[in-house]
Design an enzyme around this catalytic site. Structure first.
Site, PDB file in Angstrom:
ATOM      1  N   SER B 128      51.928  38.669  36.965  1.00 27.46           N
ATOM      2  CA  SER B 128      51.681  37.290  37.376  1.00 27.46           C
ATOM      3  C   SER B 128      52.548  36.321  36.592  1.00 27.46           C
ATOM      4  CB  SER B 128      50.206  36.952  37.131  1.00 27.46           C
ATOM      5  OG  SER B 128      49.981  35.572  37.279  1.00 27.46           O
ATOM      6  N   GLN B 150      55.272  38.545  40.462  1.00 27.22           N
ATOM      7  CA  GLN B 150      54.600  37.549  41.309  1.00 27.22           C
ATOM      8  C   GLN B 150      55.024  36.161  40.892  1.00 27.22           C
ATOM      9  OE1 GLN B 150      52.142  35.410  39.960  1.00 27.22           O
ATOM     10  NE2 GLN B 150      51.599  34.351  41.851  1.00 27.22           N
ATOM     11  N   THR B 178      53.161  33.973  45.891  1.00 28.66           N
ATOM     12  CA  THR B 178      51.796  33.569  46.247  1.00 28.66           C
ATOM     13  C   THR B 178      51.823  32.208  46.931  1.00 28.66           C
ATOM     14  OG1 THR B 178      50.863  34.823  44.417  1.00 28.66           O
ATOM     15  CG2 THR B 178      49.511  33.047  45.327  1.00 28.66           C
ATOM     16  N   HIS B 284      42.950  35.777  48.100  1.00 32.80           N
ATOM     17  CA  HIS B 284      42.974  35.582  46.645  1.00 32.80           C
ATOM     18  C   HIS B 284      41.624  35.990  46.038  1.00 32.80           C
ATOM     19  CE1 HIS B 284      45.783  33.361  43.741  1.00 32.80           C
ATOM     20  NE2 HIS B 284      44.875  33.927  42.968  1.00 32.80           N
ATOM     21  N   ASP B 315      44.783  42.791  49.958  1.00 33.71           N
ATOM     22  CA  ASP B 315      43.863  42.753  48.822  1.00 33.71           C
ATOM     23  C   ASP B 315      42.659  41.897  49.162  1.00 33.71           C
ATOM     24  OD1 ASP B 315      44.174  39.994  48.106  1.00 33.71           O
ATOM     25  OD2 ASP B 315      45.726  40.461  46.661  1.00 33.71           O
ATOM     26  N   SER B 316      41.768  41.776  48.175  1.00 29.63           N
ATOM     27  CA  SER B 316      40.534  40.977  48.252  1.00 29.63           C
ATOM     28  C   SER B 316      39.339  41.823  48.679  1.00 29.63           C
ATOM     29  CB  SER B 316      40.680  39.782  49.201  1.00 29.63           C
ATOM     30  OG  SER B 316      41.713  38.931  48.749  1.00 29.63           O
ATOM     31  N   GLY B 317      38.662  42.329  47.692  1.00 33.41           N
ATOM     32  CA  GLY B 317      37.426  43.050  47.946  1.00 33.41           C
ATOM     33  C   GLY B 317      37.491  44.546  47.696  1.00 33.41           C
ATOM     34  N   VAL B 318      38.666  45.082  47.390  1.00 30.55           N
ATOM     35  CA  VAL B 318      38.770  46.533  47.179  1.00 30.55           C
ATOM     36  C   VAL B 318      38.103  46.903  45.850  1.00 30.55           C
ATOM     37  CG1 VAL B 318      40.326  48.485  46.889  1.00 30.55           C
ATOM     38  CG2 VAL B 318      40.921  46.632  48.487  1.00 30.55           C
TER      39      VAL B 318
END
Lengths: 388, 388, 388, 388
Positions: B128, B150, B178, B284, B315-318
């Protein structure tokens, strides 16, 4: 273009929440919990509770989860403006303060604090007939702020004329007529506490200060006699009206008239046919008919049917800026927030109301921006997907 | 054919979990609970919390339950290989480490520990812009491991060029841009704690160490002055861009470019039209638009629309290997995991990251095998049924 | 016509539950809670836990709620008979005991107690290859009771032949071949406790007592050496087979063969094509592929596709007599119950198994009767409505 | 036009709940919680518990949430009248007291208290065959109140004739024949407590006081011998009938006959074909077939099929006035309430029953009024929307 409302978050990060409103939170859903700790059960539950089993209150919230925002990227939304015009009034965002009565049960400053906070933010306050303070005192506290007057339609036509004349004279621009509360609903929390503020003389300031109301109580002290309370009950409950009654209001009120409590599309059409300027799609925050349709579930069909004939406002269940976004996208011109600002009032009076309203406005502004929109007008059903 | 990743469970059964990472768990859903016990509320909630009421965070998880794997039998899946190629890089499994900033708030070793663990496993780390450590230091810790960079796209073009040049020079192969965080969202947990790491000079190592950024701060100490923080805020927030800005990046970056934060199928198409190499379907982690569509709900239509034109990441929730399976079956080329590895880091630094990532890889490998599949390419929507 | 199974409730009302099994309950859903109080975490969670996040375990239960029985009145159902014939065996009700291994971890009597209880009730016991007791000892305890043998298919063909020959010789009539567990799944509860009974030499009695297995371990003590455990692991895990392997079993087993673990309708068709006598629609109680389809959700299509070609059994999620009713109505010929009888075993050995099984049989019998049916054959999808 | 039932809320606000029934509540959903505190587990769970896992009890409640009232405005509903006629009897509202047996287990006054409260309110009491008090004593307590007699159909025809003759003689106008309880269901709460009131001689007053029943018990004390209990069990359980049995009742009963426990539309049609006067769509409050269809889910199709041929009553799950509204709108002519009034009885005997019934009537009346309706006849499916 004003300073984005979302900038409030920077203030909080830089100065801390305590600078804004010491014991509180920025999370609208936690407001009730913290308010519960500082209030007596009677007042707390009078505000937080709903009708019956609370089914409609829960439905109001769950309805928001059925819709999801689909954010768009790379749309240069920094240059946004979420202000809007509702019934001729310019608003910083499509948000008004709902007509909540008896605010003094949560804070000594009552509606005066709310009036000051609303004025500072430029957000219209809708003053309830059941206010703890008089029309004139609230107007004074509200100063140059936009203000609307909510009418619990009394059984006495002369009193009705007197009340709305006072409101007009005191600078209230729009009349919001609540249709759904001509009788109080079954509210177990209040019944179990035997807590009804009006019977204690709270929330009666407006009629008690009215010469027409007082005329039948000539020799009694003005504000607190059982006889006055009895007359109040007789005046404001137990009756009902039909659609033929509306011309009476039009005759005596020059500004826009809004009917509050519409839930059926046919009633929305009748409101438009009757020449009303607006409606509020509302189930009174789940406080009247338990088991009633979630207000947000009722909104899309109504907005679709009459949105081009009058202004469709919305309340019941709005807690966050994302909720505001969804209601607007589903056809509301603006929304009214209720319990959240009352909890802000409970915590810190004027500063608390200001904090809560700024929080919701900020979250709405950020939600619009981060979803890739630059104005309220851009928010349409295309911005949403069904959640489940 | 490598040793199956699922073999990690044998190691744990034989040697105990404590040998891997003392106070931790193999259950990704318990990781947050145990991390909460060892972290201060500010850092814990900065990672765990989301935007607004958390509705999108919950939706991200619930979306996985809408899909069910239909295992197949007698398919000789012992001879499997879940490795894959993403944007030209060979991966042991379709999993990358998401670009999480400020990792030092949960463990002193910060991104360096993550870089070491990722390198050892051959899993790409996406560094990041908000890293606690510099590009160069992380590259050194990552050694020969695959690494992507990123970008929080700064308002200053020269700084942007400097940052991505540094990344390229340090061996970062792919640029992940992003799009969804050009302004911070309303995050009640952080606001209530007034906890924003950047304002404390955390997560600013990359720009603070950049000569372009420093040029305007000639005589001030490098890392911790209020003036540097102010410049950081001005540089990384409050602005936005549109689709015309993308050629600038292409001009200055030779490797693949991935746009992160796509949630609408039309935006995915625009990314393909703009010649991007990949996208990350992402909200996100529920940290930006509260009320936004669950990331997995957005995936199938996007993968269907553009999966043949660019590489669709997710992504988001894995949280588990089964989640990885479902996202891949619904069209993702690979997934990024976030909070779980940060909790591993919090517990045991490099060993903790390694443990958590190995756990998810092992569970994915076993899920593929026990479902009767032998390669990532075989995972298609036919492997799933609707759960409800 | 036998004495109705539902008569068990009269026994309990008249004599009290304590006469049957002192510390227990008639509510299958409370059995786990009470078992948790008397077992160590390792054994308790080995039985109660599932794969991964437990999503499939929950789905297994929720699937039953999607269907509702529509009881019929005035059908003279007192004269009922819920017995049935499954693969040639006469059963008092369409219920078998699922092949649960390592039963000695919850009670010292292990599978011997289960065998005795099953025999007394005439309910077939399916003996697991992972039994705590040998084939021969269980057969002796089971006496004249109906018994089937479940095969974890070893990698060594000679051992396979030896095991099933022993089973045939010991009077096991039917072979149940588990397809879904050629490798152990990711089970966080067991991993976190580093609890795998086999590595402690539990559940290895059948191979350890086998001359073929022992032949490679000539000079070591028979039952507890690490070398035997290692050989056990190598023999029973890490491999897989395809549909071509089935003739081998047919060649060496004269009785009916049932494939356990079918979840896809195409696999069910292949089982029928391969001449199998039955299948068990099962996801191994949610213990293998986390995120897999609920077993009951998979049942109707499979029963419809192959129900006339082979016998369709069912397990995963059955806890009550109403669950048995629904599975039968959706096309299962019989169901296997698992965890509930193990909790009965944990509480009171043979008496506990008997009590739990009698409770489920009684509730099934009463459900059939009070729904207006008089035989298992009458239970079809017409007896159900969708629950939501 | 009577005084609106909703006026009860004014009484409570003015005088406090304690004046009505000291330790209780106006919230039907809280009644069970408070009753639990004052009763022994055996009696409490006998009333509150249901069959099996409680799935149908939960379904009964959840079914109400699937429907939402859509209130109408400006319809002059102050002048309303919610009285109705059911099977020739004039009722203040479409509500009856369900036939609950053994009421003495929660309060010493038992059915006599209920009979007095019902009489005072003009609400029909349906007396259970399993009453704690005799037909004659209940009739005396009920005085001029409307009363119906519920029959558990005994195996002995002479006893049947004697019972219904006694009921007719005692002024019970309508016969309600319960079809769904010819055998007791599997009720884990009662089994675990070994609590069945009848085995203790409770709820046997009506047969024990009957000369036909007593004839076989010539020399034994009348009410409490094990032999009498045994005969009671033999008389009231274990048998079943079919549709051909109905003429027997018609032959011996002159008034209306209602069949209770109908859940399938074909059974409703058969009831109409058999010339019955009414049915009760009911699953016995979830106390018989666990897993059965929610009673409200069964109602619309049944009302649509036979509503013009006989009177369709409804029970199972009614807790609030809004529930009454929904059931009526979906086709019920009236509803029976059960557990709530028993909790009122438990708290305060006759006063408790009166309070709970008045609360539900008041909430119903207010719901009708605030929804814009003026009579029961106006409540049709058009008054509702699907809730989800």
């Amino acid at each position: 273009m004003t300073q984005p409302l979302g900038g409030y978050q920077n203030e909080i990060y830089l100065h801390g929440l305590a600078d804004q409103v010491p014991p509180c939170t920025t999370d609208a859903t936690r407001l009730a919990d913290s308010a519960r700790e500082i209030l007596e059960p009677g007042p707390f539950w009078y505000v937080e509770g709903g009708a019956g089993s609370g089914a409609t209150m829960r439905a109001n919230r769950e309805a928001f989860d059925k819709w999801r925002i689909v954010p768009r990227m790379l749309r240069d939304a920094a240059a946004r403006d979420v202000s809007t015009t509702v019934l001729g009034a310019q608003l910083p965002a499509p948000v008004l303060l709902a007509p909540i009565g008896v605010q003094s049960i949560v804070h000594a400053d009552g509606e005066l604090a709310t009036a000051r906070a609303a004025s500072e933010l430029g957000v219209p306050m809708v003053l309830s007939t059941a206010s703890s303070n008089t029309i004139e005192d609230v107007a004074k506290a509200n100063g140059t702020g936009p203000r609307w007057f909510q009418l619990y339609w009394p059984n006495d036509p002369d009193l009705c004329i007197s009340l709305i004349n006072r409101a007009a004279k005191a600078g209230f621009s729009t009349l919001v007529v609540t249709l759904d509360t001509w009788s109080l609903a079954w509210r177990p929390n209040d019944l179990d506490h035997s807590y009804l503020p009006f019977l204690r003389g709270i929330g009666t300031a407006i009629p008690f200060s009215d010469p027409v109301f007082r005329s039948g109580l000539a020799d009694t002290p003005e504000n607190d006699t059982p006889m006055a309370v009895l007359k109040w009950v007789q005046t404001f409950t137990g009756s009902d009206r039909n659609w033929e009654a509306l011309p009476f209001l039009r005759e005596h009120w020059d500004g826009p008239i809004v009917l509050k409590g519409i839930q059926h599309v046919d009633d929305a059409r009748r409101a438009a046919d009757a020449g009303m300027d607006g409606i509020v799609v509302s189930n009174h925050g789940g406080r009247q008919v338990d088991g009633a349709i979630a207000s947000l579930d009722a909104l899309p069909a109504i907005a679709n049917a009459v949105g081009d004939r009058l202004e469709v406002l919305f309340d019941s269940g709005v807690r966050t800026g994302a909720d505001v976004f969804k209601a607007i996208a589903l056809g509301a011109k603006a929304v009214l927030i209720g319990r959240p600002f009352v909890w802000g009032l409970a915590h810190a009076g004027e500063a608390g109301v200001r904090h809560v309203v700024r929080s919701i406005l900020a979250e709405f502004d950020l939600t619009v921006a981060l979803s890739g929109y630059r104005s309220v007008a851009e928010l349409t059903p295309d911005a949403l997907a069904r959640g489940c």
